[in-house]
Scaffold this active site. Structure first.
Site, PDB file in Angstrom:
ATOM      1  N   LYS A 107       0.818  -1.224   0.000  1.00  0.00           N
ATOM      2  CA  LYS A 107       0.000   0.000   0.000  1.00  0.00           C
ATOM      3  C   LYS A 107       0.847   1.267   0.000  1.00  0.00           C
ATOM      4  CE  LYS A 107      -4.270  -1.954   1.715  1.00  0.00           C
ATOM      5  NZ  LYS A 107      -3.816  -3.343   1.980  1.00  0.00           N
TER       6      LYS A 107
HETATM    7  C1  PLP Z   1      -4.502  -4.416   1.446  1.00  0.00           C
HETATM    8  C2  PLP Z   1      -3.768  -5.698   1.457  1.00  0.00           C
HETATM    9  C3  PLP Z   1      -4.137  -6.765   0.610  1.00  0.00           C
HETATM   10  C4  PLP Z   1      -5.320  -6.697  -0.300  1.00  0.00           C
HETATM   11  O1  PLP Z   1      -5.107  -5.835  -1.374  1.00  0.00           O
HETATM   12  P1  PLP Z   1      -6.340  -5.370  -2.284  1.00  0.00           P
HETATM   13  O2  PLP Z   1      -5.776  -4.407  -3.250  1.00  0.00           O
HETATM   14  O3  PLP Z   1      -7.313  -4.727  -1.322  1.00  0.00           O
HETATM   15  O4  PLP Z   1      -6.914  -6.580  -2.909  1.00  0.00           O
HETATM   16  C5  PLP Z   1      -3.370  -7.914   0.633  1.00  0.00           C
HETATM   17  N1  PLP Z   1      -2.320  -8.033   1.473  1.00  0.00           N
HETATM   18  C6  PLP Z   1      -1.941  -7.037   2.308  1.00  0.00           C
HETATM   19  C7  PLP Z   1      -0.779  -7.237   3.213  1.00  0.00           C
HETATM   20  C8  PLP Z   1      -2.644  -5.832   2.340  1.00  0.00           C
HETATM   21  O5  PLP Z   1      -2.268  -4.858   3.172  1.00  0.00           O
END
Ligand code: PLP
Length: 435
Positions: A107
């Site tokens: 993210k």
């Molecule tokens: C947010 C997140 C996901 C999921 O990602 P999306 O884009 O919402 O599908 C998977 N793994 C981790 C560690 C995350 O922080």
């Protein structure tokens, strides 16, 4: 660049509007009007491009002349300032490590890029911008780090007291500067409700310039397409069919991969890997989409019962199930299998994978069993130390904590404790933010 709402393709906004607004008023999601294929020369030179050069090419391909090239180059260089290495497990399976940013999860790519883009557009404004974010833990850390010291922008993060991990709390509460944390004596839903009410409140809206850093912001989606190109560049022998396996919750990460494919990256197939929250794999298998409340799992960043980016996936496939399922396969794994996945990757490859990546590994393995002539990349979405309790328990040994996470433990927490009462929140905002 123009963008439309998935609920109304006849009304367009510019990028700045889409980024500051986050969500269109009709509750759809913003999508680029055009997703052009990158020029042939770009793919021919891909191997020689740096990650930042790739990002700049992809970005300007989408943005057109919205942002002058020099400004865009500066923005991209500041945002994409950590690597995305590809680690080979064996001839068929590689891991794309997306956790080398400040909050140790993928993210960071979206949050940092959005922060820089907002900072850029905000330079034209006189009044300070206040970003309100409700977080259940993960997103807040990436957003806080992304906006840290961005001129003209303040960030107020609301998190539920006692419901985030110790290190997550430190990520939210120790930066200071333009980042302010409010510890809410309630749940994540309470935090979200407070933010929503603030946006609807006339007095606050007249005295403050408010925006959100919501996960559905198009500025978070776009940069996530960069690392698919970066992964592809690092693969040997481009003639082998390559599938990308994406551990998914809200499906932003996977949707960004679909954008990369639309822009011409030769991705053979996608795998949507989920934990027990399996509405998308179910849709792919049956053609019926049934949103339901999420269930808690040990890969909790993927505990989503009604993925927000599903609307974008439908949009990209013009709502045709047949086409979508010919390009994406979905598999789901429960917690017991996930633990076995963590263990297997360690025993077989001496690689410590986190619980989210393990779900991806299992899904890719399943798929490659049926398609042995292909190879695949698992997106490792978080560093295993973010989910240290579970991973150490499964492996029955201590794992390394990166320095940037370890030093947080000694930092002083600074947060304002608050009841989940809107009047208290509003008064605080007016006293502390409004000038
Ligand atoms: C947010 C997140 C996901 C999921 O990602 P999306 O884009 O919402 O599908 C998977 N793994 C981790 C560690 C995350 O922080």
């Amino acid at each position: 660049m123009r963008l439309y709402s998935t609920n109304n393709k006849d009304i367009f906004v510019d990028l700045k509007t889409a980024v500051f607004q986050g969500l269109p008023e009709d509750n759809g999601l913003y999508m680029p009007e055009q997703i052009p294929v990158l020029p042939k020369g770009f793919f021919e030179e891909l191997k020689d491009f740096s990650f930042q050069e790739i990002a700049l090419n992809v970005c300007s391909n989408l943005f057109g002349d919205t942002i002058p090239m020099n400004d865009l180059a500066k923005l991209v260089t500041e945002a994409i300032n950590f690597p995305a290495p590809l680690v080979k497990l064996d001839e068929q399976i590689s891991i794309l490590e997306l956790f080398h940013g400040p909050s140790l999860a993928f993210k960071d790519f979206g949050a940092r890029f959005m922060a820089k883009l907002m900072g850029y557009f905000n330079e034209e404004e006189d009044k300070e911008l206040t970003i309100l974010v409700a977080t259940s833990g993960d997103t807040g850390g990436a957003v806080a780090a992304g906006f840290y010291k961005t001129p003209g922008i303040r960030v107020v993060i609301l998190y539920p007291s006692g419901k985030v991990s110790n290190l997550q709390e430190k990520q939210l509460t120790t930066l200071g500067h333009n980042i302010q944390a409010l510890e809410i004596d309630g749940t994540f839903d309470d935090c979200q409700a407070l933010v929503k009410q603030a946006f609807l409140n006339k007095e606050l809206r007249s005295k403050l310039r408010l925006s959100s850093a919501n996960s559905i912001n198009i500025a978070r989606l776009i940069p996530q397409s960069f690392y698919y190109f970066q992964a592809y560049k690092q693969l040997p022998d481009p003639s082998t069919s390559t599938v990308f396996c994406v551990p998914s919750g809200n499906f932003g990460n996977l949707t960004a991969g679909l954008l990369a494919k639309k822009m011409g990256l030769p991705i053979d197939h996608f795998i949507a890997a989920t934990n027990a929250n399996d509405v998308v794999p179910e849709y792919l298998a049956t053609g019926t989409y049934t949103a339901r409340p999420s269930v808690p799992t040990i890969s909790n960043a993927m505990d989503v019962g009604n993925p927000s980016n599903f609307a974008r996936m439908l949009d990209l496939y013009s709502s045709t199930w047949n086409t979508m399922k010919s390009e994406i396969s979905g598999y789901s794994f429960d917690d017991d299998l996930t633990r076995e996945g963590v263990k297997e990757v360690f025993e077989k490859y001496n690689y410590v994978i986190d619980t989210h990546g393990a779900v991806g590994y299992l899904a890719l393995k399943y798929y490659l069993n049926i398609h042995p002539q292909k190879r695949g990349v698992v997106l490792e979405t978080a560093h295993p130390s973010k989910f240290i309790d579970e991973v150490e328990k499964v492996l029955d040994q201590k794992i390394d904590i990166p320095e940037r996470l370890a030093i947080l433990a000694d930092k002083e927490k600074e947060a304002v404790f608050m009841k989940p009462e809107f009047e208290d929140f509003k008064t605080w905002l007016l006293d502390n933010i409004a000038s």
